[in-house]
Design an enzyme around this catalytic site. Structure first.
Site, PDB file in Angstrom:
ATOM      1  N   CYS A 179      -7.737   3.118   3.157  1.00  0.00           N
ATOM      2  CA  CYS A 179      -6.439   2.129   3.476  1.00  0.00           C
ATOM      3  C   CYS A 179      -5.108   3.070   3.348  1.00  0.00           C
ATOM      4  O   CYS A 179      -4.135   2.914   4.091  1.00  0.00           O
ATOM      5  CB  CYS A 179      -6.498   1.191   2.330  1.00  0.00           C
ATOM      6  SG  CYS A 179      -8.078   0.274   2.452  1.00  0.00           S
ATOM      7  N   ASN A 185       0.843  -1.372  -0.141  1.00  0.00           N
ATOM      8  CA  ASN A 185       0.137   0.045  -0.008  1.00  0.00           C
ATOM      9  C   ASN A 185       0.817   1.202  -0.058  1.00  0.00           C
ATOM     10  O   ASN A 185       0.557   2.359  -0.778  1.00  0.00           O
ATOM     11  CB  ASN A 185      -0.825   0.141   1.069  1.00  0.00           C
ATOM     12  CG  ASN A 185      -2.338  -0.533   1.011  1.00  0.00           C
ATOM     13  OD1 ASN A 185      -2.416  -1.152  -0.121  1.00  0.00           O
ATOM     14  ND2 ASN A 185      -3.244  -0.756   1.957  1.00  0.00           N
TER      15      ASN A 185
HETATM   16  C1  UGA Z   1      -6.072   0.075  -1.821  1.00  0.00           C
HETATM   17  C2  UGA Z   1      -5.111  -1.036  -2.465  1.00  0.00           C
HETATM   18  O1  UGA Z   1      -5.132  -0.453  -3.766  1.00  0.00           O
HETATM   19  C3  UGA Z   1      -5.681  -2.386  -2.426  1.00  0.00           C
HETATM   20  O2  UGA Z   1      -4.750  -3.130  -3.020  1.00  0.00           O
HETATM   21  C4  UGA Z   1      -5.587  -2.608  -0.851  1.00  0.00           C
HETATM   22  O3  UGA Z   1      -6.202  -4.039  -0.508  1.00  0.00           O
HETATM   23  C5  UGA Z   1      -6.766  -1.746  -0.114  1.00  0.00           C
HETATM   24  O4  UGA Z   1      -6.232  -0.247  -0.491  1.00  0.00           O
HETATM   25  C6  UGA Z   1      -6.633  -2.165   1.342  1.00  0.00           C
HETATM   26  O5  UGA Z   1      -5.497  -1.952   2.159  1.00  0.00           O
HETATM   27  O6  UGA Z   1      -7.652  -2.698   1.966  1.00  0.00           O
HETATM   28  P1  UGA Z   1      -8.455   1.165  -2.219  1.00  0.00           P
HETATM   29  O7  UGA Z   1      -8.033   1.961  -0.866  1.00  0.00           O
HETATM   30  O8  UGA Z   1      -9.762   0.462  -2.239  1.00  0.00           O
HETATM   31  O9  UGA Z   1      -7.464  -0.059  -2.255  1.00  0.00           O
HETATM   32  O10 UGA Z   1      -8.517   2.129  -3.603  1.00  0.00           O
HETATM   33  P2  UGA Z   1      -7.151   2.408  -4.690  1.00  0.00           P
HETATM   34  O11 UGA Z   1      -7.857   1.836  -5.777  1.00  0.00           O
HETATM   35  O12 UGA Z   1      -5.785   1.841  -4.269  1.00  0.00           O
HETATM   36  O13 UGA Z   1      -7.341   3.967  -4.561  1.00  0.00           O
HETATM   37  C7  UGA Z   1      -6.636   4.731  -3.437  1.00  0.00           C
HETATM   38  C8  UGA Z   1      -6.515   6.210  -3.597  1.00  0.00           C
HETATM   39  O14 UGA Z   1      -5.565   6.464  -4.744  1.00  0.00           O
HETATM   40  C9  UGA Z   1      -7.951   6.729  -4.385  1.00  0.00           C
HETATM   41  O15 UGA Z   1      -8.018   7.847  -3.746  1.00  0.00           O
HETATM   42  C10 UGA Z   1      -7.815   6.934  -5.756  1.00  0.00           C
HETATM   43  O16 UGA Z   1      -8.124   7.834  -6.425  1.00  0.00           O
HETATM   44  C11 UGA Z   1      -6.059   7.323  -5.717  1.00  0.00           C
HETATM   45  N1  UGA Z   1      -5.399   6.979  -7.053  1.00  0.00           N
HETATM   46  C12 UGA Z   1      -5.252   5.540  -7.191  1.00  0.00           C
HETATM   47  C13 UGA Z   1      -4.806   7.955  -7.518  1.00  0.00           C
HETATM   48  O17 UGA Z   1      -5.011   9.054  -7.260  1.00  0.00           O
HETATM   49  N2  UGA Z   1      -4.040   7.582  -8.904  1.00  0.00           N
HETATM   50  C14 UGA Z   1      -3.927   6.347  -9.217  1.00  0.00           C
HETATM   51  O18 UGA Z   1      -3.213   6.131 -10.369  1.00  0.00           O
HETATM   52  C15 UGA Z   1      -4.681   5.379  -8.613  1.00  0.00           C
END
Ligand code: UGA
Length: 448
Positions: A263, A211
């Site tokens: 997360c 993460n």
């Molecule tokens: C994250 C991880 O991706 C999962 O693998 C993990 O299991 C989970 O945390 C956890 O620990 O339970 P999640 O928090 O659901 O998942 O969401 P993500 O899709 O990872 O996005 C997290 C944040 O990063 C969001 O605010 C999203 O908008 C941002 N983000 C993501 C970006 O700004 N740019 C990107 O390229 C990707």
């Protein structure tokens, strides 16, 4: 096989339901009698695409059950999953393990034959050993092993992530426990999903490190976006050019308003704490935490600048409150920082979100909540896209132009194309992409 799952929150409910889909007999247990009653009636407490249908399917198939009685859930179970919450402690940001240890004690009292206790909650390094000690102290004769088996589910895509994971991590030194875990994940094992068999400590670190690394990647591209803005680069091209290098990879290189959710913010802070505690400072991650906090805040300045330096008494339409699409989760969402900042600069906020409005209403004040994007943008001085919901991707721009007071869009997710927006006469500000004037980069014109 049969398993019990303690905790019917996000991780417990998704994991339990997906294990049932694997053909395993699953009993999910929770202390909250109301929640269990609702689950028995098919009412799902969280928004997760596909989950409601899958729960209904598995309940109907007789493989998924809900109870408040842990003894019942453990009767004949090969394994018991601990999937309770580990919120950050208000004192120091470390994961609060109260619920994990409470669950461990109760489990200890109900162990009959050999049982594998699986930690799915995100927990600091050393927790598997501490859970082992708690169980041994509570029931010295119990025959058990504790396994760390972190989850990598993304909200909004959790079922697919469970069914088609990049890897499954199993942390234990017991061969007997490994065999049980292999059997539980048999459908994935057959599909040749990589299984990382390691120690509990390494497994626990893998979760935080994964993460934190993704948070680093996002924060890195966000800073590169700032550089692109200053020198007329285009961050999407830069991310593409970087991402095609197999060593870097193209995922999690989308620049935006800063990461949020339940997360990354929690786990980055916890990793910093763990590093401090063990005298192995996590300086990069600490910097990422600081840079990300500052970034979320700075998004309000971007809106103010796009509005000519002031938003006083202006109507700002905010599209999207959830921290990302396909979830009603608003924890640590950039919107919760941007909206109050704009309000304190004198803006009047109208906002909408396809599913997160009920949650948002509990924490945001003085917001005019609207049914959809078009109702929100009516007479707006500026439109801010904060979450990239599909509902906001295909807006009819003629209609938008007719409805708004000023044709100003601040797109914090880069979901629209810059030349098209400018052709339509919008003042369009996005992330890490230079504004064009007559097809030429704005800063070049300024400099000329
Ligand atoms: C994250 C991880 O991706 C999962 O693998 C993990 O299991 C989970 O945390 C956890 O620990 O339970 P999640 O928090 O659901 O998942 O969401 P993500 O899709 O990872 O996005 C997290 C944040 O990063 C969001 O605010 C999203 O908008 C941002 N983000 C993501 C970006 O700004 N740019 C990107 O390229 C990707």
């Amino acid at each position: 096989m049969k398993i019990g799952v303690v905790g019917t929150g996000y991780v417990g409910l998704v994991s339990g339901t997906c294990f049932a889909e694997f053909g395993i007999d699953v009993i999910c247990v929770d202390k909250d009698a109301g929640k269990i009653e609702r689950l028995k009636n098919g009412i799902i407490p969280i928004y997760e695409p596909g989950l409601e249908d899958l729960v209904a399917k598995q309940v109907k198939a007789g493989r998924l059950h809900f109870t408040t009685n842990l003894a019942e859930a453990m009767e004949g179970a090969d394994a018991v999953f601990i999937a309770v919450g580990t919120p950050p402690s208000v004192i120091d940001g470390q994961a609060d393990l109260t619920y994990v240890f409470e669950a461990a004690k109760e489990i200890a009292q109900n162990i009959k034959g050999y049982t594998v206790i699986v930690n799915k909650s995100t927990v600091p390094v050393g927790t598997a050993r501490r859970v082992t000690d708690v169980i041994r102290a509570a029931n010295p004769n119990a025959d058990f092993d504790v396994v760390s088996n972190p989850e990598f589910l993304r909200e909004g895509a959790a079922i697919d992530d469970f069914m088609r994971p990049d890897r499954v991590v199993v942390g234990t030194t017991s061969e007997r426990a490994r065999a049980v875990m292999r059997e539980l994940y048999r459908p994935l094992y057959i599909n040749e999903t990589p299984m990382v068999m390691t120690t509990p400590e390494s497994s626990e670190i893998i979760k935080y490190a994964s993460n934190a690394f993704l948070a680093v990647k996002i924060t890195f591209i966000n800073e590169i976006a700032n550089l692109c803005e200053a020198v007329d680069g285009n961050v999407q091209d830069v991310a593409k050019g970087m991402g095609l290098d197999g060593r870097i990879g193209s995922k999690f290189l989308h620049a935006g308003p800063g990461y949020g959710g339940s997360c990354f913010p929690k786990d980055t802070l916890a990793l910093v704490q763990i590093g401090e505690q063990h005298k192995a400072p996590q300086t990069i991650v600490q910097t990422v935490v600081d840079v990300n906090n500052a970034r979320q805040k700075s998004m309000a300045d971007r809106v103010i600048a796009a509005c000519g330096g002031s938003v006083k008494d202006k109507k700002i339409a905010v599209l999207g409150i959830a921290f990302k699409p396909n979830t009603d989760d608003i924890r640590e969402a950039p919107s919760l920082v941007i909206i109050p900042e704009l309000q304190s600069a004198g803006a009047k906020i109208a906002a909408t979100d396809p599913v997160a409005m009920d949650n948002a209403k509990k924490v945001l004040n003085n917001v005019e909540w609207c049914e959809d994007a078009y109702a929100t943008i009516k007479d707006a001085d500026a439109v801010v896209i904060v979450t990239e919901w599909n509902e906001f991707r295909g807006l009819n721009m003629d209609k938008v132009a007719d409805l708004v007071k000023t044709k100003c869009i601040i797109d914090l997710r880069n979901i629209y194309k810059l030349p098209e927006m400018e052709e339509r006469g919008f003042h369009y500000v996005s992330i890490g992409r230079p504004a064009l004037i007559d097809g030429k980069a704005a800063s070049k014109i300024r400099a000329a």
